[in-house]
Design a protein around this motif. Structure first.
Motif, short mmCIF file in Angstrom:
data_model
loop_
_atom_site.label_atom_id
_atom_site.label_comp_id
_atom_site.label_asym_id
_atom_site.label_seq_id
_atom_site.Cartn_x
_atom_site.Cartn_y
_atom_site.Cartn_z
N MET A 1 0.83 -1.19 0.00
CA MET A 1 0.00 0.00 0.00
C MET A 1 0.87 1.24 0.00
N ALA A 2 1.98 1.22 0.76
CA ALA A 2 2.87 2.37 0.78
C ALA A 2 3.46 2.63 -0.61
N PHE A 3 3.83 1.57 -1.28
CA PHE A 3 4.38 1.72 -2.63
C PHE A 3 3.33 2.33 -3.55
N SER A 4 2.11 1.85 -3.47
CA SER A 4 1.03 2.37 -4.31
C SER A 4 0.80 3.86 -4.05
N SER A 38 -10.09 -4.97 9.69
CA SER A 38 -9.43 -3.89 10.43
C SER A 38 -7.92 -3.95 10.28
N ASP A 39 -7.35 -5.14 10.15
CA ASP A 39 -5.91 -5.28 9.91
C ASP A 39 -5.53 -4.64 8.58
N VAL A 40 -6.34 -4.92 7.58
CA VAL A 40 -6.07 -4.39 6.24
C VAL A 40 -6.21 -2.87 6.23
N ALA A 41 -7.24 -2.37 6.91
CA ALA A 41 -7.44 -0.92 6.97
C ALA A 41 -6.29 -0.24 7.71
N GLY A 43 -3.23 -1.39 7.99
CA GLY A 43 -2.06 -1.47 7.11
C GLY A 43 -2.10 -0.43 6.01
N ALA A 44 -3.29 -0.19 5.47
CA ALA A 44 -3.42 0.84 4.44
C ALA A 44 -3.14 2.22 5.02
N ALA A 45 -3.62 2.48 6.23
CA ALA A 45 -3.38 3.78 6.87
C ALA A 45 -1.89 3.97 7.17
N ALA A 49 0.52 6.75 5.42
CA ALA A 49 1.27 7.70 6.25
C ALA A 49 2.76 7.59 5.99
N ALA A 50 3.25 6.37 5.83
CA ALA A 50 4.68 6.18 5.55
C ALA A 50 5.06 6.79 4.20
#
Length: 69
Positions: A1-4, A38-41, A43-45, A49-50
Motif C-alpha cells: 500500500m505504501a508503494f502504491s 481492520s488489519d487491512v485498513a 495497514g493501508a493507513a 502515512a509512511a
C-alpha cells in the motif's frame, strides 16, 4: 500500500494500477482469513502515512535541520 501511495503521488496512472493490485491483495488476505478487515485498513493507513512522510522528508529536512557552514 505504501508503494502504491508513493507511486500515485508521482505517476497517477501507474498509481491507479498499483492501487488496484494492492486492493486485490488486501481483499484476498481478508477472504482467505489471513487478516481481519481492520488489519487491512490499519495497514493501508500506515502505508499511506509512511508514503507521505517519505515524500515530505526532503522538505522537512530542509526546514528543520540547520545547515553547516
Amino acid at each position: 500500500m505504501a508503494f502504491s501511495a508513493a507511486v500515485a503521488a508521482t505517476w497517477p496512472r501507474a498509481g491507479a494500477v498499483c492501487g488496484a493490485a494492492a486492493a486485490l491483495v488486501a481483499a484476498g488476505r481478508v477472504h482467505s482469513g489471513a487478516h481481519y478487515p481492520s488489519d487491512v485498513a490499519a495497514g493501508a493507513a500506515v502505508g499511506g502515512a509512511a508514503a507521505a512522510l517519505v515524500r515530505a522528508g526532503p522538505r522537512l529536512l530542509r526546514r528543520y535541520v540547520p545547515r553547516r557552514r
